[in-house]
Design an enzyme around this catalytic site. Sequence first.
Site, PDB file in Angstrom:
ATOM      1  N   SER A  60       0.804  -1.229   0.000  1.00  0.00           N
ATOM      2  CA  SER A  60       0.000   0.000   0.000  1.00  0.00           C
ATOM      3  C   SER A  60       0.832   1.273   0.000  1.00  0.00           C
ATOM      4  O   SER A  60       0.290   2.358  -0.227  1.00  0.00           O
ATOM      5  CB  SER A  60      -0.948   0.008   1.198  1.00  0.00           C
ATOM      6  OG  SER A  60      -1.997  -0.908   1.015  1.00  0.00           O
ATOM      7  N   LYS A  63       0.480   3.512  -3.081  1.00  0.00           N
ATOM      8  CA  LYS A  63      -0.764   4.192  -3.425  1.00  0.00           C
ATOM      9  C   LYS A  63      -0.659   5.715  -3.575  1.00  0.00           C
ATOM     10  O   LYS A  63      -1.183   6.274  -4.547  1.00  0.00           O
ATOM     11  CB  LYS A  63      -1.848   3.835  -2.411  1.00  0.00           C
ATOM     12  CG  LYS A  63      -2.253   2.377  -2.444  1.00  0.00           C
ATOM     13  CD  LYS A  63      -3.196   2.016  -1.303  1.00  0.00           C
ATOM     14  CE  LYS A  63      -3.606   0.563  -1.333  1.00  0.00           C
ATOM     15  NZ  LYS A  63      -4.452   0.182  -0.181  1.00  0.00           N
ATOM     16  N   TYR A 185      -2.729  -2.883 -10.639  1.00  0.00           N
ATOM     17  CA  TYR A 185      -2.757  -2.640  -9.199  1.00  0.00           C
ATOM     18  C   TYR A 185      -1.945  -3.690  -8.441  1.00  0.00           C
ATOM     19  O   TYR A 185      -1.145  -3.370  -7.556  1.00  0.00           O
ATOM     20  CB  TYR A 185      -4.199  -2.614  -8.702  1.00  0.00           C
ATOM     21  CG  TYR A 185      -4.323  -2.568  -7.202  1.00  0.00           C
ATOM     22  CD1 TYR A 185      -3.925  -1.431  -6.496  1.00  0.00           C
ATOM     23  CD2 TYR A 185      -4.813  -3.664  -6.486  1.00  0.00           C
ATOM     24  CE1 TYR A 185      -4.020  -1.396  -5.112  1.00  0.00           C
ATOM     25  CE2 TYR A 185      -4.916  -3.621  -5.110  1.00  0.00           C
ATOM     26  CZ  TYR A 185      -4.513  -2.486  -4.428  1.00  0.00           C
ATOM     27  OH  TYR A 185      -4.597  -2.446  -3.062  1.00  0.00           O
ATOM     28  N   TYR A 237      -4.001   3.471   7.363  1.00  0.00           N
ATOM     29  CA  TYR A 237      -5.169   2.593   7.460  1.00  0.00           C
ATOM     30  C   TYR A 237      -6.200   3.203   8.412  1.00  0.00           C
ATOM     31  O   TYR A 237      -6.378   4.420   8.445  1.00  0.00           O
ATOM     32  CB  TYR A 237      -4.754   1.181   7.880  1.00  0.00           C
ATOM     33  CG  TYR A 237      -3.855   0.496   6.869  1.00  0.00           C
ATOM     34  CD1 TYR A 237      -4.260   0.339   5.549  1.00  0.00           C
ATOM     35  CD2 TYR A 237      -2.603  -0.001   7.237  1.00  0.00           C
ATOM     36  CE1 TYR A 237      -3.445  -0.298   4.621  1.00  0.00           C
ATOM     37  CE2 TYR A 237      -1.788  -0.638   6.305  1.00  0.00           C
ATOM     38  CZ  TYR A 237      -2.217  -0.776   5.002  1.00  0.00           C
ATOM     39  OH  TYR A 237      -1.407  -1.393   4.077  1.00  0.00           O
ATOM     40  N   VAL A 255       1.495  -3.445   4.376  1.00  0.00           N
ATOM     41  CA  VAL A 255       1.449  -4.655   5.192  1.00  0.00           C
ATOM     42  C   VAL A 255       2.714  -5.497   5.083  1.00  0.00           C
ATOM     43  O   VAL A 255       2.874  -6.471   5.819  1.00  0.00           O
ATOM     44  CB  VAL A 255       0.210  -5.513   4.856  1.00  0.00           C
ATOM     45  CG1 VAL A 255      -1.060  -4.812   5.288  1.00  0.00           C
ATOM     46  CG2 VAL A 255       0.178  -5.873   3.378  1.00  0.00           C
TER      47      VAL A 255
END
Length: 316
Positions: A60, A63, A185, A237, A255
């Site tokens: 992540s 992103k 992605y 998050y 993660v």
Amino acid sequence: MRDLLSELHGRLATMNDGSVATYIPELAKMDADLFAITIVGIDGRVLEVGDAAQLFSLQSMSKPFVFGQALEDHGREHVLGKVNVEPTGEAFNSILLDEQTNRPFNPLVNAGAIATADLIDGRDFPERLTRLLKIFERYTGRTVHFDNSMFYSERATGHRNRAIAHLMRNFGMISDRIDETLDLYFQQCSIQVNCRDLAVMGATLANAGVNPITGEQAIRAEYVKDVLSIMFTCGMYDSAGSWAYGIGLPAKSGVSGGIIAVVPGQFGIGVFSPRIDARGNSARGVAVCRELSQRYGLHVFEAGFRGKTLKEDFEN
């Protein structure tokens, strides 16, 4: 400063909170004891301790940088028509859209990240994939590669992300090239980096989009505030609020155990430790950033008002 990082690393290396992520099978293979801290200044100076050369997947942490590229490709109005910028207390992989607009809540949850991946331009999939790699090569200042084992592991277990993509297609938030966009992605999450790369990426954002190692403009300066703003409000998050309140830096976690934090105008901070907490954030990484923020008054609403600065220690 090097002594401080060494002491901090040694002390927190005994912290065994959290566990390695297992919902993606390839992530479960990571050594839980790996640990590194790197700080890179906007003048290009580097301080690092621990396993700073160890490669791992961006997950992540990719992103916000893809969001930045979408802004460059399409402009704010178009991008914000596809993805909102509101924090959400929901899990990062929730199958949930804004009921009023049918947009994903922000670019840093999975739905929003799939929507911004869909906006990466290119004549075909290979060109889009090449452009994706080039984004991260500008930020890291070196050639980067996909971890194919991680990509196939992501793809094999990505059914929830497929459900999210089809829901967004239903509302016109992404194009009909669903499988291609999902592969894009999954590929962005599988890009391999090390802890130094994280800090250089953070330092690039701290330096108005200019990579302090190479001097290359990774993102136009006008969009840096967009990326940093979304990292500050949504980057950690569903603990983003407590992070903003207690640590107060734009940041993004993954993660795989990495955290990128930004001290605007000064530094990028990279931390890597695969043991993640219940919210998906590196337990040691959060502890490192909390201690640096508190010791040096790095919180964006505190910086410059008290005590010795991190910059002074770094320069000395």
